[in-house]
Design a protein around this motif. Structure first.
Motif, short mmCIF file in Angstrom:
data_model
loop_
_atom_site.label_atom_id
_atom_site.label_comp_id
_atom_site.label_asym_id
_atom_site.label_seq_id
_atom_site.Cartn_x
_atom_site.Cartn_y
_atom_site.Cartn_z
N ASN A 57 3.97 1.41 -1.15
CA ASN A 57 4.64 1.48 -2.44
C ASN A 57 3.75 2.07 -3.53
O ASN A 57 4.22 2.74 -4.44
CB ASN A 57 5.12 0.09 -2.87
N ILE A 58 2.46 1.78 -3.41
CA ILE A 58 1.50 2.34 -4.37
C ILE A 58 1.54 3.86 -4.31
O ILE A 58 1.55 4.55 -5.33
CB ILE A 58 0.06 1.83 -4.05
N PRO B 167 1.13 12.07 -4.79
CA PRO B 167 -0.02 11.16 -4.88
C PRO B 167 -1.35 11.91 -4.96
O PRO B 167 -1.53 12.91 -4.27
CB PRO B 167 0.05 10.35 -3.59
N SER C 42 4.67 5.47 -5.83
CA SER C 42 4.88 5.33 -7.29
C SER C 42 4.80 6.67 -8.02
O SER C 42 5.06 6.75 -9.21
CB SER C 42 3.82 4.42 -7.89
N HIS D 218 -8.07 -1.40 -11.08
CA HIS D 218 -7.08 -1.39 -12.15
C HIS D 218 -7.70 -0.77 -13.39
O HIS D 218 -8.73 -1.24 -13.87
CB HIS D 218 -6.66 -2.84 -12.44
N CYS E 54 -4.74 7.84 -5.91
CA CYS E 54 -3.70 7.00 -5.33
C CYS E 54 -4.03 6.64 -3.89
O CYS E 54 -3.81 5.50 -3.46
CB CYS E 54 -2.35 7.71 -5.39
N LEU F 10 -4.15 4.52 -13.81
CA LEU F 10 -3.04 4.25 -12.90
C LEU F 10 -1.73 4.41 -13.65
O LEU F 10 -1.66 4.14 -14.84
CB LEU F 10 -3.11 2.83 -12.35
N SER G 107 -4.56 2.96 -2.38
CA SER G 107 -3.71 2.46 -1.31
C SER G 107 -4.56 1.98 -0.12
O SER G 107 -4.21 1.01 0.54
CB SER G 107 -2.71 3.54 -0.93
N SER H 63 0.82 -1.20 0.00
CA SER H 63 0.00 0.00 0.00
C SER H 63 0.86 1.26 0.00
O SER H 63 0.56 2.24 -0.69
CB SER H 63 -0.92 -0.05 1.21
N LYS I 293 3.80 1.95 -12.94
CA LYS I 293 4.40 1.35 -11.74
C LYS I 293 3.31 0.73 -10.86
O LYS I 293 3.47 -0.37 -10.34
CB LYS I 293 5.17 2.44 -10.98
N GLN I 294 2.24 1.45 -10.68
CA GLN I 294 1.15 0.95 -9.85
C GLN I 294 0.52 -0.29 -10.47
O GLN I 294 0.21 -1.26 -9.77
CB GLN I 294 0.08 2.04 -9.66
N ARG I 295 0.34 -0.24 -11.77
CA ARG I 295 -0.24 -1.39 -12.45
C ARG I 295 0.63 -2.63 -12.25
O ARG I 295 0.15 -3.70 -11.95
CB ARG I 295 -0.34 -1.11 -13.95
#
Length: 514
Positions: free
Chosen positions: A62-63, A70, A66, A88, A74, A92, A78, A60, A95-97
């Motif tokens: 890291n999301i 944010p 990204s 998805h 985002c 996004l 998260s 979470s 990186k998040q994907r």
DNA sequence: GGACGGTGAAACTTCAGGTTGCCTC
DNA sequence: GAAGTTTCACCGTCC
């Protein structure tokens, strides 16, 4: 047909199915028809779950990391991820994907609520796919999606390594609906596949590149070549096909991308054997792989340019087929867009068409799209763009990539046209677009590890160019950038710092007050 | 009487994604 | 077509 009952906990079939999937220790993808719906469905599910996982907590975070600033989106994502649920869609950032896809593969994420982004291409199987909406908004209102697409989504169910079978479930809202869906999708035949060559932009692009690479050099060869394509096979009517090819050839000649050497018109045979070759500009356009119409549009814009600024070129690239779909101007946008047109009137390379003309709406949309780019290069962040332009981070990146490429194409065209001053401006704009910075940060941005945020921090702290970086005290740089980055920056300007002076305060200088 | 806040109905708005393409340190 | 958002009329309350 065997039936299976699933306990109804929420009164909402999709939610129940998702929760049941988790209960039996499996994973599911829920397909929905809008980004908003993907986000909402994910939220509805996560509110029904309580898990505590260190790994999810980390994911979470890291999301959020990204992206430099944010957005609301985002934070929403998260929050969902903390409970093992994700949404998805194309909004996004990549990186998040990636993070979501990978952790779904590991089994860390249990449910993904997705738009058709996940339907094709990716190998991301789940035990269950839950198809919530099989209708989607299109040019003619809401319509059923093609059977082919249904098959793509349904095909995500069943993981060869883990399960002997998979379940793909369509959610219907009534008995009548159920009957209709069953007939159309379960029993129905997929649609025929159509050749992509059938559309003019693709046809003229390939035609030009075939000529430019000397793959074909006469009209006869061209017709022979296209006669063997899937397009011709499907089209059948060869005469009409030749008519379309001739039309394209004439256009390319009119735009001066090709030259047809007319030697002798005595007989039709000879006409067929006349050499056709690409001009210098035609060759470059083919290499750049842009639609010749776009190239022609660029040429006419660049040729008549008098006074220019960033907005001139941003609007130009925003009015091409390549960059579509454009941002749509709503009712509320009309006023400020008119003001923008007035503000940049003398710089616009393309004048506003009359409100009654067919192109008017597109033009207005191109101004809105260009304004979004303009705000970006003036350092507005993703949250601002989301709020004011309703464009999500992933979509910003996507559009930016295309604009970046189109600007490259236009700088090449301006070079061939010998418009050096334009070329210089476009190259500068391109870098600004890539990094989302004002002109004053251009020299800082060249340093590896320095993006829009750090460059702005440096500039705010009076480190404005490479010379300033060289002169700057390492302690100060560490305060601004953190130790690792500061050392790397110093190294890049040719000053390796061996020893860091003692007493350097931990933490970074903030941008407060800026 | 007027400012203000709350409420609900009506009107309005919005709505997927992907492929290549170029250069470069 | 459906869900979310904004607008607006209406009503009650308080000063």
């Amino acid at each position: 047909m065997p039936t299976k009952k699933i306990s109804s906990e929420t009164g909402n079939a999709s939610l129940d199915l998702a929760l049941d999937t988790i209960k039996i220790g499996k994973q599911a993808i829920v397909f929905v028809n809008t980004k908003r719906s993907a986000e909402k469905t994910a939220e509805d599910i996560f509110k029904k779950i309580k898990t505590n996982s260190h790994k999810l907590e980390e994911l979470s975070n890291n999301i959020l990391k990204s992206i430099s600033s944010p957005t609301k989106q985002c934070h929403r994502l998260s929050r969902c991820i903390k409970q093992g649920i994700a949404f998805h869609h194309a909004g996004l950032v990549s990186k998040q994907r990636e993070l979501i896809e990978d952790s779904f593969r590991y089994g860390l994420i249990k449910i993904i609520c997705s738009t058709p982004t996940l339907a094709a291409g990716l190998d991301l199987p789940a035990f269950r796919t839950i198809l919530k909406d099989l209708k989607r908004f299109g040019p003619r209102g809401m319509a059923y999606i093609p059977v082919l697409e249904y098959l793509q989504m349904a095909g995500r169910a069943g993981r060869p390594k883990y399960d002997k079978f998979g379940e793909s479930i369509i959610v219907s809202i009534s008995e009548n609906d159920k009957k209709k869906l069953h007939e159309k999708y379960i029993l129905g035949e997929p649609e025929e596949i159509h050749s992509k060559l059938a559309v003019e932009p693709a046809l003229r692009t390939y035609l030009l590149s075939l000529i430019a690479t000397n793959f074909v050099n006469t009209r006869k060869q061209i017709i022979d070549f296209f006669g063997k394509t899937f397009w011709a096979y499907q089209f059948r009517d060869m005469e009409k096909l030749i008519f379309i090819i001739d039309k394209m050839l004439n256009l390319l000649a009119e735009w001066e991308f090709i030259i047809q050497e007319k030697e002798d018109f005595a007989s039709a045979d000879k006409l067929d054997d006349n050499k056709i070759r690409a001009t210098r500009m035609g060759k470059r356009v083919a290499e750049l792989y842009i639609d010749p119409l776009t190239a022609y549009f660029f040429i006419s814009c660049l040729k008549k340019s008098k006074s220019i600024n960033e907005f001139s070129f941003l609007q130009m690239v925003s009015h091409t087929l390549e960059i579509r779909p454009l941002l749509r101007a709503g009712v509320k946008d009309q006023d400020w867009i008119q003001e923008k047109i007035a503000e940049f009137d003398s710089f616009l390379l393309e004048k506003e068409p009359s409100i009654y003309e067919h192109e008017y709406e597109d033009y207005i949309n191109s101004i809105k799209t260009a304004s979004m780019f303009y705000e970006w290069i003036n350092e507005k962040d993703e949250e601002y763009l989301l709020e004011n332009y309703n464009i999500r981070p992933g979509e910003i990146r996507g559009k930016m990539d295309i604009a970046y490429w189109l600007l490259f194409a236009s700088s090449e065209i301006s070079r061939i046209l010998n418009l050096q001053n334009l070329n210089k401006e476009i190259i500068k704009l391109r870098i600004r677009l890539k990094h989302g910075v004002k002109e004053e940060l251009l020299s800082l941005i060249k340093i590896k590890g320095i993006g829009r945020v750090r460059a702005r921090k440096l500039h705010f702290n009076r480190v404005k160019d490479i010379k300033d970086v060289k002169n700057a005290d390492i302690t100060k740089l560490i305060q601004i950038l953190g130790k690792q980055v500061a050392l790397s920056v110093k190294k890049q300007v040719g000053q390796e710092v061996k020893e860091i002076p003692k007493g350097t305060r931990k933490g970074q200088v903030s941008l407060s007050g800026y």
